[in-house]
Design a protein around this motif. Structure first.
Motif, mmCIF file in Angstrom:
data_model
loop_
_atom_site.group_PDB
_atom_site.id
_atom_site.type_symbol
_atom_site.label_atom_id
_atom_site.label_comp_id
_atom_site.label_asym_id
_atom_site.label_seq_id
_atom_site.Cartn_x
_atom_site.Cartn_y
_atom_site.Cartn_z
ATOM 1 N N ALA A 1 -41.092 0.795 -4.378
ATOM 2 C CA ALA A 1 -41.432 -0.608 -4.154
ATOM 3 C C ALA A 1 -42.813 -0.919 -4.713
ATOM 4 C CB ALA A 1 -41.406 -0.923 -2.663
ATOM 5 N N LEU A 2 -43.063 -2.212 -4.891
ATOM 6 C CA LEU A 2 -44.410 -2.726 -5.148
ATOM 7 C C LEU A 2 -44.927 -3.341 -3.856
ATOM 8 C CD1 LEU A 2 -44.295 -4.516 -8.624
ATOM 9 C CD2 LEU A 2 -45.525 -2.425 -8.043
ATOM 10 N N MET A 3 -46.234 -3.211 -3.632
ATOM 11 C CA MET A 3 -46.811 -3.687 -2.375
ATOM 12 C C MET A 3 -48.037 -4.564 -2.621
ATOM 13 S SD MET A 3 -47.970 -1.421 0.920
ATOM 14 C CE MET A 3 -49.258 -0.503 0.050
ATOM 15 N N ASP A 4 -48.084 -5.686 -1.907
ATOM 16 C CA ASP A 4 -49.231 -6.585 -1.879
ATOM 17 C C ASP A 4 -50.220 -6.041 -0.853
ATOM 18 O OD1 ASP A 4 -51.032 -8.636 -1.379
ATOM 19 O OD2 ASP A 4 -49.524 -10.194 -1.147
ATOM 20 N N THR A 5 -51.489 -5.864 -1.259
ATOM 21 C CA THR A 5 -52.457 -5.168 -0.404
ATOM 22 C C THR A 5 -53.512 -6.076 0.222
ATOM 23 O OG1 THR A 5 -53.922 -4.720 -2.289
ATOM 24 C CG2 THR A 5 -52.215 -3.079 -1.794
ATOM 25 N N ALA A 6 -53.377 -7.370 0.152
ATOM 26 C CA ALA A 6 -54.429 -8.297 0.608
ATOM 27 C C ALA A 6 -54.767 -8.086 2.083
ATOM 28 C CB ALA A 6 -53.990 -9.732 0.385
ATOM 29 N N SER A 7 -55.985 -8.511 2.454
ATOM 30 C CA SER A 7 -56.408 -8.511 3.860
ATOM 31 C C SER A 7 -56.386 -9.940 4.381
ATOM 32 C CB SER A 7 -57.817 -7.936 3.982
ATOM 33 O OG SER A 7 -58.778 -8.846 3.465
ATOM 34 N N ALA A 8 -56.782 -10.131 5.641
ATOM 35 C CA ALA A 8 -56.830 -11.471 6.218
ATOM 36 C C ALA A 8 -57.961 -12.300 5.645
ATOM 37 C CB ALA A 8 -56.974 -11.382 7.739
ATOM 38 N N ALA B 1 -53.554 -2.714 8.382
ATOM 39 C CA ALA B 1 -52.246 -3.296 8.077
ATOM 40 C C ALA B 1 -51.150 -2.266 8.321
ATOM 41 C CB ALA B 1 -52.211 -3.778 6.626
ATOM 42 N N PHE B 2 -51.380 -1.029 7.860
ATOM 43 C CA PHE B 2 -50.417 0.039 8.126
ATOM 44 C C PHE B 2 -50.402 0.396 9.610
ATOM 45 C CE2 PHE B 2 -51.968 1.754 3.772
ATOM 46 C CZ PHE B 2 -51.103 0.937 3.070
ATOM 47 N N GLY B 3 -51.606 0.538 10.189
ATOM 48 C CA GLY B 3 -51.727 1.067 11.542
ATOM 49 C C GLY B 3 -51.459 0.055 12.637
ATOM 50 N N GLY B 4 -51.958 -1.179 12.460
ATOM 51 C CA GLY B 4 -51.801 -2.196 13.492
ATOM 52 C C GLY B 4 -50.690 -3.181 13.236
ATOM 53 N N SER C 1 -36.040 5.304 4.794
ATOM 54 C CA SER C 1 -36.528 4.801 3.498
ATOM 55 C C SER C 1 -35.732 3.576 3.055
ATOM 56 C CB SER C 1 -36.451 5.897 2.431
ATOM 57 O OG SER C 1 -35.122 6.340 2.245
ATOM 58 N N GLU C 2 -34.510 3.431 3.589
ATOM 59 C CA GLU C 2 -33.679 2.281 3.232
ATOM 60 C C GLU C 2 -34.286 0.957 3.681
ATOM 61 O OE1 GLU C 2 -30.856 5.723 4.346
ATOM 62 O OE2 GLU C 2 -32.768 4.912 5.005
ATOM 63 N N TYR C 3 -35.192 1.015 4.643
ATOM 64 C CA TYR C 3 -35.834 -0.208 5.119
ATOM 65 C C TYR C 3 -36.881 -0.750 4.149
ATOM 66 C CZ TYR C 3 -33.783 0.686 9.729
ATOM 67 O OH TYR C 3 -32.914 0.892 10.778
ATOM 68 N N VAL C 4 -37.264 0.042 3.167
ATOM 69 C CA VAL C 4 -38.292 -0.390 2.214
ATOM 70 C C VAL C 4 -37.654 -1.287 1.155
ATOM 71 C CG1 VAL C 4 -39.990 0.360 0.501
ATOM 72 C CG2 VAL C 4 -39.657 1.702 2.591
ATOM 73 N N GLN C 5 -38.108 -2.530 1.094
ATOM 74 C CA GLN C 5 -37.586 -3.497 0.142
ATOM 75 C C GLN C 5 -38.322 -3.381 -1.202
ATOM 76 O OE1 GLN C 5 -34.941 -5.510 0.912
ATOM 77 N NE2 GLN C 5 -34.861 -4.369 2.823
ATOM 78 N N PRO C 6 -37.792 -3.984 -2.277
ATOM 79 C CA PRO C 6 -38.434 -3.837 -3.588
ATOM 80 C C PRO C 6 -39.852 -4.389 -3.670
ATOM 81 C CG PRO C 6 -36.181 -4.636 -3.826
ATOM 82 C CD PRO C 6 -36.494 -4.685 -2.371
ATOM 83 N N PHE C 7 -40.139 -5.454 -2.892
ATOM 84 C CA PHE C 7 -41.500 -6.002 -2.871
ATOM 85 C C PHE C 7 -41.883 -6.265 -1.424
ATOM 86 C CE2 PHE C 7 -44.627 -9.484 -3.054
ATOM 87 C CZ PHE C 7 -45.589 -8.854 -3.835
ATOM 88 N N ILE C 8 -43.005 -5.689 -0.999
ATOM 89 C CA ILE C 8 -43.388 -5.761 0.405
ATOM 90 C C ILE C 8 -44.872 -6.101 0.546
ATOM 91 C CG2 ILE C 8 -41.641 -4.136 1.202
ATOM 92 C CD1 ILE C 8 -43.781 -1.949 1.180
ATOM 93 N N LYS C 9 -45.262 -6.471 1.761
ATOM 94 C CA LYS C 9 -46.668 -6.563 2.142
ATOM 95 C C LYS C 9 -47.062 -5.250 2.809
ATOM 96 C CE LYS C 9 -46.651 -10.188 4.790
ATOM 97 N NZ LYS C 9 -47.168 -11.307 5.624
ATOM 98 N N ASN C 10 -48.354 -4.963 2.820
ATOM 99 C CA ASN C 10 -48.803 -3.715 3.434
ATOM 100 C C ASN C 10 -48.405 -3.615 4.907
ATOM 101 O OD1 ASN C 10 -50.648 -5.761 4.071
ATOM 102 N ND2 ASN C 10 -52.392 -4.750 3.086
ATOM 103 N N THR C 11 -48.377 -4.737 5.615
ATOM 104 C CA THR C 11 -47.983 -4.711 7.031
ATOM 105 C C THR C 11 -46.532 -4.290 7.226
ATOM 106 O OG1 THR C 11 -47.564 -7.089 6.841
ATOM 107 C CG2 THR C 11 -49.680 -6.423 7.794
ATOM 108 N N ASP C 12 -45.694 -4.474 6.208
ATOM 109 C CA ASP C 12 -44.278 -4.117 6.343
ATOM 110 C C ASP C 12 -44.079 -2.626 6.593
ATOM 111 O OD1 ASP C 12 -43.499 -6.755 5.932
ATOM 112 O OD2 ASP C 12 -43.257 -6.496 3.774
#
Length: 464
Positions: free
Chosen positions: A84-91, A104-107, A442-453
């Motif tokens: 997948a590709l992931m968007d890494t932006a913060s708040a 984003a990963f942890g919380g 791993s099937e839950y990982v979509q082709p484009f995600i946000k870091n929180t996903d």
């Protein structure tokens, strides 16, 4: 042909064809969700600050110089992973720091740069390793920087300041994180802590074994809570460990990863482990190509450890990614690009080590001789004088991990003429980044995600 069946089939096909690729992929996941396996264990791997150029150059170096594909890229070639590709932006920004990215990963929520799992009004988001501890799993973190640094901390604690590392060291003890390995002696040692607290003794009272070097790593008590602190500050860069005898007794990231897995793998309720190649980020900040490639190779060796275990175990989800890009290095077009790039194999030391050895008493000839010894690069007189200008106080260079104002940028520009590697900056970038996932969930990982996903992927995969 039955006309009603034909029309019904045509309508179904028409409906499917109107779905976007993302919707179609999502639909497949929904259909398969009842048959997805449960991940007993999770290994979350972060090559901190890894731009796509870093992954690409490391694979190129691995093929050209080491004669093999990198382990990460081999997972793609063998079609073993969901990618997948992931968007890494913060708040607070389109460009994140490591604290917000790890939060984003942890919380599971985007927070402002600089804080760990804390909302704008002081609200605390329970970190995911605490969630798994409450569910009965063992939890661990290993890193090549200080174990209290932002990336491991984001999986474990809440803090208004990422730099509160002395306090984070105490929080880990209170949480009884089962395995902790990395650098950061200054945050545990009473001789270097401002409050003079002896955290090593505090951990021992909670049943931890304390490891200080590679020999300790090979002689530990199985299944026991473990605190391994192998250096003051971060661990040495991989290429310097290879060529400098004073670092020979420092474990590699793969060593620590294997030990952490072995310490937790027999737990009945499973384990969760974060593995970070933290100095990939630091080398990118310094535009230090030898440090970057060799630490990414070290991370890649840890990838093999994790995936080999997961393949044998069958119940382990492995997520391999980065928290953000940094400096966006890449190879540059030219007639000698391949030859120039391959010359990096002649480098014996990091730029950090080379530039720290230069003193203002050096002559231009001394600088030229030392650079040739370290990198097999022949400087001209102007380049040698330019470098010396920094040591005579004529010039200074800033940078996040450049406490001594070393001429990292200048030297990387000199190297570029010889190795055909360029950099866009000395700081983080907001690029989309790579994610690879192997194993149940791993099937839950979509082709484009946000870091929180990825937070949600871990929870769904483990069914908690």
């Amino acid at each position: 042909m039955d006309r009603r069946k034909f029309l019904k089939g045509s309508a179904l096909l028409s409906g499917i064809l109107t779905l976007s690729p993302f919707e179609l992929f999502s639909s497949r996941n929904t259909i398969c969700s009842n048959t997805i396996g449960r991940a007993k264990n999770i290994i979350f791997m972060v090559s901190d600050g890894m731009s796509l150029g870093t992954l690409s150059m490391t694979n190129l170096y691995s093929k050209n110089i080491l004669g093999r594909e990198s382990n990460w890229m081999n997972l793609y070639h063998e079609k073993k992973v969901v990618r997948a590709l992931m968007d890494t932006a913060s708040a607070s920004s389109i460009v994140t720091d490591s604290a917000a990215a790890s939060s984003a990963f942890g919380g599971g929520i985007r927070v402002k740069n600089g804080v760990l799992n804390m909302g704008p009004n002081g609200e605390k988001h329970l970190p995911i390793w605490q969630k798994f501890k409450k569910a009965g799993k063992k939890a661990g973190c290993v890193t090549t920087v200080t174990i209290t640094h932002a990336t491991p901390a984001g999986f474990c604690v809440n803090s208004e300041k990422r730099n509160a590392e002395p306090q984070i060291a105490e929080m880990y003890a209170d949480l009884e994180i089962d395995v902790l390995m990395g650098g950061g002696d200054e945050f545990f040692n009473p001789e270097t802590r401002e409050d003079k607290k002896d955290l090593y003794t505090a951990y021992q009272k909670k049943g931890y074994q304390i490891l200080k070097n590679n020999a300790d790593l090979k002689n530990l008590k199985p299944g026991t809570k473990t605190l391994g602190i192998f250096s003051t500050g971060a661990l040495p860069y991989s290429i310097d460990r290879t060529h400098l005898s004073e670092f020979k007794n420092t474990p590699t990231l793969a060593d620590m990863a294997k030990t952490a897995i072995d310490q937790m793998k027999d737990h009945a309720n499973g384990f969760v482990l974060q593995i970070e190649g933290g100095k990939v980020d630091w080398s990118a900040h310094a535009n230090d190509v030898a440090a970057l490639i060799h630490d990414q190779i070290a991370f890649d060796e840890a990838v093999k450890v994790a995936v080999d275990f997961a393949e044998k175990d069958g119940n382990t989800l492995v997520i391999i990614t980065t928290d953000h890009g940094n400096a966006n290095p890449g190879t540059i077009y030219g007639n000698d690009a391949t030859k120039n790039f391959n010359s990096i194999s002649d480098y014996k030391y990091t730029n950090e080590y080379i530039l720290n050895k230069i003193h203002k008493e050096y002559s231009s000839k001394d600088v030229k001789d030392w650079i040739y010894e370290g990198n097999k690069i022949v400087l001209n007189d102007d380049e040698a004088r330019q470098i010396l200008g920094f040591y005579n106080g004529l010039e200074k260079e800033e940078g996040l991990y450049n406490y001594k104002k070393l001429p990292f940028k200048l030297y990387s520009e000199i190297q570029k003429k010889h190795n055909s590697v360029g950099w866009i900056s000395m700081d983080h970038s907001g690029d989309y980044v790579e994610v690879a996932a192997y194993g149940p969930g791993s099937e839950y990982v979509q082709p484009f995600i946000k870091n929180t996903d990825l937070h949600d992927v871990m929870l769904k995969a483990s069914h908690i």
